[in-house]
Write a protein that holds these residues in place. Structure first.
Motif, mmCIF file in Angstrom:
data_model
loop_
_atom_site.group_PDB
_atom_site.id
_atom_site.type_symbol
_atom_site.label_atom_id
_atom_site.label_comp_id
_atom_site.label_asym_id
_atom_site.label_seq_id
_atom_site.Cartn_x
_atom_site.Cartn_y
_atom_site.Cartn_z
ATOM 1 N N GLU A 114 3.557 135.861 90.630
ATOM 2 C CA GLU A 114 2.251 135.327 90.264
ATOM 3 C C GLU A 114 1.878 135.701 88.832
ATOM 4 O O GLU A 114 1.352 134.880 88.082
ATOM 5 N N ILE A 115 2.161 136.948 88.442
ATOM 6 C CA ILE A 115 1.825 137.381 87.084
ATOM 7 C C ILE A 115 2.650 136.607 86.065
ATOM 8 O O ILE A 115 2.150 136.235 84.990
ATOM 9 N N ALA A 116 3.924 136.330 86.381
ATOM 10 C CA ALA A 116 4.767 135.557 85.465
ATOM 11 C C ALA A 116 4.227 134.133 85.297
ATOM 12 O O ALA A 116 4.193 133.600 84.179
ATOM 13 N N CYS A 117 3.791 133.517 86.398
ATOM 14 C CA CYS A 117 3.227 132.167 86.300
ATOM 15 C C CYS A 117 1.883 132.191 85.577
ATOM 16 O O CYS A 117 1.571 131.262 84.806
ATOM 17 N N ASP A 118 1.084 133.236 85.806
ATOM 18 C CA ASP A 118 -0.168 133.373 85.053
ATOM 19 C C ASP A 118 0.117 133.449 83.559
ATOM 20 O O ASP A 118 -0.595 132.839 82.742
#
Length: 213
Positions: free
Chosen positions: A96-100
């Motif tokens: 999720e952090i990578a996509c954010d």
């Protein structure tokens, strides 16, 4: 048993998705597709919808649904190991952090709006072991990353990594065997007696012990 629970959770998620009660999320391992709720246009404005769709497209581009399948398989195989489940949670948060980060890189001026969109979508999606849900994962951690790393966060991350490393080393050291139990030396047939000229010599094992000394 864990595999059965995961299958039931995924089945319930898919049923709710067909009814328009789930999402935004990406579901499907080999043919990923976007799932949006029936009130998607009402819940989010045009700018927020574009941010949400950009986030989910990042999941598809990265192949995260296939990654979730691998993560779930590791949890089933290592169901008794708490570190497997901890690693699975960290891996999903990292997704999720990578996509954010991808979304913020494309629209750097929309950082605040993106954080507000996360808050709006938080806890609106049920748990799914294979789907990539927009607002399901820890909100505070993701918003802190969006706000930018500070010295306190960096120090906390260092301490956390050091603690996990120490725990892992201690666990490996505890499970490592301390030595091998060598079976006592024994010669097959060593207790047999040989009769020579009517004299019975001592057992062969005594001669072997004398040679060993």
């Amino acid at each position: 048993g864990l595999a059965g629970l995961i299958a039931l959770a995924e089945r319930a998620f898919r049923a709710r998705a067909r009814a328009g009660l789930e999402g935004p999320a990406v579901m499907g391992v080999f043919c990923p597709r976007l799932v949006i709720p029936h009130d998607f246009a009402k819940r989010f404005d045009a700018a927020e919808r574009e941010l949400v769709l950009a986030h989910e497209r990042a999941h598809m581009r990265r192949g995260d649904p296939r990654g979730n399948l691998i993560i779930t398989a590791c949890q089933v195989l290592g169901w008794l190991n708490p570190f497997v489940h901890l690693g699975a949670a960290i891996a999903r948060l990292d997704q999720e952090i990578a996509c954010d980060a991808d979304v913020v890189a494309l629209t750097p001026k929309a950082r605040k709006r993106y954080a507000e969109t996360l808050m709006k979508a938080h806890a609106c999606t049920a748990a799914s072991p294979l789907a990539c849900a927009f607002g399901r994962h820890p909100l505070v951690a993701r918003v802190r990353v969006l706000a930018g790393p500070g010295p306190v966060a960096a120090e906390g991350l260092t301490v956390t990594i050091a603690a996990l490393t120490a725990v892992t080393i201690l666990a490996v050291w505890t499970l490592t065997p301390r030595g091998l139990d060598v079976p006592p030396f024994r010669v097959p047939g060593g207790e047999a007696r040989v009769f020579v000229d009517g004299v019975t010599p001592p057992p062969l094992s005594r001669h072997v012990e004398a040679l060993a000394q």
